[in-house]
Write a protein that holds these residues in place. Structure first.
Motif, PDB file in Angstrom:
ATOM      1  N   LEU A 123       0.851  15.028   0.531  1.00 25.30           N
ATOM      2  CA  LEU A 123       1.135  16.280   1.237  1.00 25.30           C
ATOM      3  C   LEU A 123       2.607  16.423   1.633  1.00 25.30           C
ATOM      4  O   LEU A 123       3.196  17.488   1.404  1.00 25.30           O
ATOM      5  N   PRO A 124       3.277  15.410   2.221  1.00 25.62           N
ATOM      6  CA  PRO A 124       4.712  15.566   2.481  1.00 25.62           C
ATOM      7  C   PRO A 124       5.533  15.739   1.209  1.00 25.62           C
ATOM      8  O   PRO A 124       6.476  16.544   1.179  1.00 25.62           O
ATOM      9  N   LEU A 125       5.180  15.002   0.149  1.00 24.17           N
ATOM     10  CA  LEU A 125       5.897  15.158  -1.116  1.00 24.17           C
ATOM     11  C   LEU A 125       5.723  16.566  -1.666  1.00 24.17           C
ATOM     12  O   LEU A 125       6.697  17.207  -2.113  1.00 24.17           O
ATOM     13  N   TYR A 126       4.497  17.063  -1.637  1.00 19.13           N
ATOM     14  CA  TYR A 126       4.231  18.405  -2.166  1.00 19.13           C
ATOM     15  C   TYR A 126       4.982  19.473  -1.376  1.00 19.13           C
ATOM     16  O   TYR A 126       5.556  20.411  -1.967  1.00 19.13           O
ATOM     17  N   ALA A 156      18.110  14.526 -16.030  1.00 22.58           N
ATOM     18  CA  ALA A 156      18.054  15.665 -15.119  1.00 22.58           C
ATOM     19  C   ALA A 156      17.126  15.376 -13.940  1.00 22.58           C
ATOM     20  O   ALA A 156      17.438  15.725 -12.793  1.00 22.58           O
ATOM     21  N   PHE A 157      16.013  14.712 -14.233  1.00 24.09           N
ATOM     22  CA  PHE A 157      15.090  14.365 -13.147  1.00 24.09           C
ATOM     23  C   PHE A 157      15.742  13.367 -12.184  1.00 24.09           C
ATOM     24  O   PHE A 157      15.653  13.520 -10.951  1.00 24.09           O
ATOM     25  N   ARG A 158      16.397  12.340 -12.723  1.00 27.30           N
ATOM     26  CA  ARG A 158      16.969  11.289 -11.886  1.00 27.30           C
ATOM     27  C   ARG A 158      18.162  11.775 -11.081  1.00 27.30           C
ATOM     28  O   ARG A 158      18.325  11.380  -9.915  1.00 27.30           O
ATOM     29  N   ARG A 159      18.980  12.619 -11.647  1.00 30.10           N
ATOM     30  CA  ARG A 159      20.207  13.029 -10.981  1.00 30.10           C
ATOM     31  C   ARG A 159      20.056  14.294 -10.147  1.00 30.10           C
ATOM     32  O   ARG A 159      20.843  14.517  -9.222  1.00 30.10           O
ATOM     33  N   ILE A 203       0.843  -1.208   0.000  1.00 25.70           N
ATOM     34  CA  ILE A 203       0.000   0.000   0.000  1.00 25.70           C
ATOM     35  C   ILE A 203       0.866   1.241   0.000  1.00 25.70           C
ATOM     36  O   ILE A 203       0.575   2.224  -0.701  1.00 25.70           O
ATOM     37  N   THR A 204       1.964   1.212   0.766  1.00 24.29           N
ATOM     38  CA  THR A 204       2.890   2.350   0.765  1.00 24.29           C
ATOM     39  C   THR A 204       3.486   2.556  -0.620  1.00 24.29           C
ATOM     40  O   THR A 204       3.598   3.690  -1.103  1.00 24.29           O
ATOM     41  N   GLY A 205       3.876   1.454  -1.277  1.00 27.76           N
ATOM     42  CA  GLY A 205       4.418   1.576  -2.632  1.00 27.76           C
ATOM     43  C   GLY A 205       3.398   2.114  -3.625  1.00 27.76           C
ATOM     44  O   GLY A 205       3.732   2.969  -4.466  1.00 27.76           O
ATOM     45  N   LEU A 206       2.157   1.666  -3.536  1.00 25.90           N
ATOM     46  CA  LEU A 206       1.106   2.174  -4.424  1.00 25.90           C
ATOM     47  C   LEU A 206       0.874   3.660  -4.184  1.00 25.90           C
ATOM     48  O   LEU A 206       0.703   4.434  -5.138  1.00 25.90           O
ATOM     49  N   CYS A 207       0.843   4.053  -2.926  1.00 22.55           N
ATOM     50  CA  CYS A 207       0.646   5.477  -2.610  1.00 22.55           C
ATOM     51  C   CYS A 207       1.791   6.323  -3.166  1.00 22.55           C
ATOM     52  O   CYS A 207       1.557   7.434  -3.662  1.00 22.55           O
ATOM     53  N   LEU A 208       3.010   5.787  -3.111  1.00 21.63           N
ATOM     54  CA  LEU A 208       4.154   6.524  -3.642  1.00 21.63           C
ATOM     55  C   LEU A 208       4.068   6.650  -5.165  1.00 21.63           C
ATOM     56  O   LEU A 208       4.286   7.732  -5.726  1.00 21.63           O
ATOM     57  N   VAL A 209       3.742   5.547  -5.836  1.00 17.62           N
ATOM     58  CA  VAL A 209       3.651   5.559  -7.300  1.00 17.62           C
ATOM     59  C   VAL A 209       2.549   6.515  -7.769  1.00 17.62           C
ATOM     60  O   VAL A 209       2.718   7.264  -8.742  1.00 17.62           O
ATOM     61  N   LEU A 210       1.415   6.490  -7.082  1.00 10.71           N
ATOM     62  CA  LEU A 210       0.297   7.355  -7.480  1.00 10.71           C
ATOM     63  C   LEU A 210       0.466   8.781  -6.973  1.00 10.71           C
ATOM     64  O   LEU A 210       0.058   9.737  -7.649  1.00 10.71           O
ATOM     65  N   GLY A 211       1.063   8.940  -5.807  1.00 10.22           N
ATOM     66  CA  GLY A 211       1.150  10.263  -5.209  1.00 10.22           C
ATOM     67  C   GLY A 211       2.272  11.127  -5.734  1.00 10.22           C
ATOM     68  O   GLY A 211       2.150  12.360  -5.741  1.00 10.22           O
ATOM     69  N   TYR A 212       3.365  10.513  -6.188  1.00 10.77           N
ATOM     70  CA  TYR A 212       4.518  11.300  -6.645  1.00 10.77           C
ATOM     71  C   TYR A 212       4.157  12.194  -7.832  1.00 10.77           C
ATOM     72  O   TYR A 212       4.435  13.415  -7.793  1.00 10.77           O
ATOM     73  N   PRO A 213       3.562  11.672  -8.910  1.00 12.06           N
ATOM     74  CA  PRO A 213       3.222  12.576 -10.026  1.00 12.06           C
ATOM     75  C   PRO A 213       2.181  13.628  -9.642  1.00 12.06           C
ATOM     76  O   PRO A 213       2.207  14.746 -10.165  1.00 12.06           O
ATOM     77  N   ILE A 214       1.243  13.265  -8.728  1.00  8.64           N
ATOM     78  CA  ILE A 214       0.250  14.260  -8.305  1.00  8.64           C
ATOM     79  C   ILE A 214       0.924  15.387  -7.538  1.00  8.64           C
ATOM     80  O   ILE A 214       0.639  16.578  -7.761  1.00  8.64           O
ATOM     81  N   ALA A 215       1.843  15.037  -6.636  1.00 13.46           N
ATOM     82  CA  ALA A 215       2.561  16.069  -5.893  1.00 13.46           C
ATOM     83  C   ALA A 215       3.428  16.915  -6.825  1.00 13.46           C
ATOM     84  O   ALA A 215       3.527  18.145  -6.651  1.00 13.46           O
ATOM     85  N   PHE A 216       4.052  16.279  -7.818  1.00 17.48           N
ATOM     86  CA  PHE A 216       4.852  17.034  -8.787  1.00 17.48           C
ATOM     87  C   PHE A 216       3.971  18.020  -9.561  1.00 17.48           C
ATOM     88  O   PHE A 216       4.360  19.172  -9.789  1.00 17.48           O
ATOM     89  N   LEU A 217       2.780  17.572  -9.947  1.00 15.20           N
ATOM     90  CA  LEU A 217       1.854  18.450 -10.664  1.00 15.20           C
ATOM     91  C   LEU A 217       1.407  19.605  -9.790  1.00 15.20           C
ATOM     92  O   LEU A 217       1.331  20.754 -10.236  1.00 15.20           O
ATOM     93  N   LEU A 218       1.137  19.328  -8.526  1.00 15.69           N
ATOM     94  CA  LEU A 218       0.727  20.392  -7.602  1.00 15.69           C
ATOM     95  C   LEU A 218       1.824  21.429  -7.418  1.00 15.69           C
ATOM     96  O   LEU A 218       1.551  22.635  -7.333  1.00 15.69           O
ATOM     97  N   ALA A 219       3.075  20.960  -7.345  1.00 13.29           N
ATOM     98  CA  ALA A 219       4.183  21.867  -7.064  1.00 13.29           C
ATOM     99  C   ALA A 219       4.609  22.679  -8.282  1.00 13.29           C
ATOM    100  O   ALA A 219       5.241  23.730  -8.124  1.00 13.29           O
ATOM    101  N   ASN A 220       4.273  22.227  -9.481  1.00 19.31           N
ATOM    102  CA  ASN A 220       4.763  22.899 -10.688  1.00 19.31           C
ATOM    103  C   ASN A 220       3.650  23.444 -11.577  1.00 19.31           C
ATOM    104  O   ASN A 220       3.896  23.837 -12.704  1.00 19.31           O
ATOM    105  N   THR A 221       2.428  23.460 -11.066  1.00 19.07           N
ATOM    106  CA  THR A 221       1.285  23.998 -11.794  1.00 19.07           C
ATOM    107  C   THR A 221       1.008  25.416 -11.315  1.00 19.07           C
ATOM    108  O   THR A 221       1.214  25.722 -10.139  1.00 19.07           O
ATOM    109  N   PRO A 222       0.576  26.302 -12.184  1.00 18.83           N
ATOM    110  CA  PRO A 222       0.212  27.655 -11.740  1.00 18.83           C
ATOM    111  C   PRO A 222      -0.772  27.624 -10.582  1.00 18.83           C
ATOM    112  O   PRO A 222      -1.569  26.686 -10.426  1.00 18.83           O
ATOM    113  N   LEU A 223      -0.729  28.663  -9.769  1.00 13.50           N
ATOM    114  CA  LEU A 223      -1.468  28.686  -8.511  1.00 13.50           C
ATOM    115  C   LEU A 223      -2.964  28.486  -8.708  1.00 13.50           C
ATOM    116  O   LEU A 223      -3.614  27.802  -7.916  1.00 13.50           O
ATOM    117  N   ARG A 224      -3.534  29.079  -9.742  1.00  8.32           N
ATOM    118  CA  ARG A 224      -4.984  28.996  -9.917  1.00  8.32           C
ATOM    119  C   ARG A 224      -5.446  27.570 -10.191  1.00  8.32           C
ATOM    120  O   ARG A 224      -6.578  27.209  -9.889  1.00  8.32           O
TER     121      ARG A 224
END
Length: 421
Positions: A305-308, A332-335, A211-232
């Motif tokens: 939330l911690p990832l974001y 660049a992403f990996r390193r 379950i932790t691994g699934l949450c990481l796989v699903l949550g990482y791209p969502i957190a990345f999108l939240l952190a790099n998307t315009p505020l609105r």
């Protein structure tokens, strides 16, 4: 400032003549007392609501007062017993007196239940003998007791009473890991049909890790999108992430029952588009699949939330610099980017893993027989079987394993590197 008569260096003083060093020490002490008083309510709350219950749980896991307290005469009479043959007349006389008094005080039931945890049938033996012991007015007590039930002529019965007369025991911990004492007092494995706890421990840990691994796989791209998307846009996405917190856990879990059951929404959709036939509907509920899907959905925000919060602090020009130096996007992403998010990954992973280990409502509702956790058996022993000692032992083992995982995690990654932002 004053100067002593010997011509030594002057002593700094305050306006009221007090040495400056003494004044600073008093001020520091007052600040520490004030700070302690400010945190005292929180400290008291933690002690009462967290430390004391854990200590009580650890105590219950080894506490064994029933036989020692409520059959004290029998225990004292057995002190000189050789353990090889049936006890003598004084032991039976003490047993009759204890059973009669225990029946009148209504305490003999606790003794019977405790002994029955160790050997099936002991409760009926104790209770039957207690009801009839009042009719035994005089000796010989040995023959009268054996006449009530022949099990009193079995040496193993007396060995069990003697062993459980100790006010502290490891029996609960042995039962928690599918072991037991045999008639001679040796530690042996439980019969195969009684082995259940070890399998549940293993299932709990590997499913929590999955379950932790699934949450990481699903949550990482969502957190990345939240952190790099315009505020609105990110604000809207954040509301969607937080929306489950505004919905009852029971409602979220039962919703998955409606979605995943064989006549549910998902199976109807798969049948409608022709991927499966009506006769081959998928069994996705009341098993491990249902537990993992429902718990991943519930715990996903605790990973996002911690990832974001960590990703939001990573300057965008780091990736731009890597790209300008010739790195491809994935390199660049990996390193560059991924190593900077490891504190968030660590925080989210340990949070989700520990939370998932302790869940029991969701597995109880959607797990069936193959998807329940060891925590469901803790609840069972607390509420149904009333074997609080075994429940405390299982919970203690769970606590010790979580602490061990935490220490290994600290050794490998380091708690200092875990950040929530």
């Amino acid at each position: 400032m004053t100067q002593n008569d010997m011509g030594q260096a002057p002593v700094l003083t305050t306006a009221d003549g007090l040495p400056l060093k003494t004044s600073l020490m008093r001020t520091t002490r007052r600040h520490r007392i004030r700070a302690f008083l400010l945190v005292a309510p929180l400290l008291l709350f933690l002690v009462v609501a967290f430390v004391l219950p854990i200590l009580d749980m650890l105590k219950r896991s080894i506490e064994n007062p029933e036989v020692h307290n409520h059959m004290s005469r029998t225990v004292e009479a057995l002190e000189g017993w050789d353990g090889e043959s049936i006890p003598d007349e004084p032991v039976f006389a003490a047993l009759v007196q204890d059973l009669v008094e225990g029946g009148e005080a209504r305490t003999i039931g606790t003794v019977a239940s405790r002994l029955n945890y160790e050997a099936s049938g002991m409760r009926s033996l104790i209770m039957k003998t207690s009801r009839r012991a009042g009719r035994i007015e005089e000796g010989p007590y040995k023959a009268a007791v054996i006449d009530i039930d022949e099990d009193w002529a079995d040496v193993d019965t007396w060995r069990l009473i003697e062993r459980e007369s100790d006010p502290f025991t490891l029996s609960y911990y042995l039962s928690a890991v599918d072991m037991r004492y045999d008639a001679e007092g040796n530690i042996v494995d439980q019969p195969d049909y009684l082995k259940i706890h070890n399998a549940l421990f293993i299932r709990t840990f590997w499913m929590s890790a999955a379950i932790t691994g699934l949450c990481l796989v699903l949550g990482y791209p969502i957190a990345f999108l939240l952190a790099n998307t315009p505020l609105r846009y990110s604000n809207l996405l954040m509301i969607l992430v937080l929306l489950p917190f505004w919905t009852s856990l029971l409602v979220r879990t039962t919703t998955w029952i409606a979605i995943l059951q064989q006549q549910g929404v998902l199976n109807d959709l798969l049948v409608g588009i022709g991927l499966i036939s009506t006769d081959n509907r998928l069994q996705m509920i009341y098993n491990k699949t249902g537990t993992m899907v429902a718990m991943t959905h519930i715990l996903l925000p605790f990973m996002i939330l911690p990832l974001y919060s960590v990703m939001k602090t990573i300057p965008p020009h780091y990736m731009h610099a890597a790209r300008s130096l010739g790195a491809r996007p994935f390199l660049a992403f990996r390193r560059v980017y991924f190593p900077l998010t490891i504190p968030g990954i660590g925080a989210g992973s340990i949070l989700v893993f520990i939370l998932s280990i302790g869940y029991y409502i969701t597995p109880a509702l959607v797990g069936g027989q193959s998807g329940i956790f060891i925590t469901n058996f803790i609840a069972y022993h607390m509420q149904t079987s009333l074997n609080w000692g075994l429940a405390a032992a299982i919970a203690s083992i769970l606590l010790f394993v979580v602490i061990a995982f935490y220490l290994v995690y600290n050794r490998v990654i380091g708690v200092d590197n875990v950040k929530l932002g």
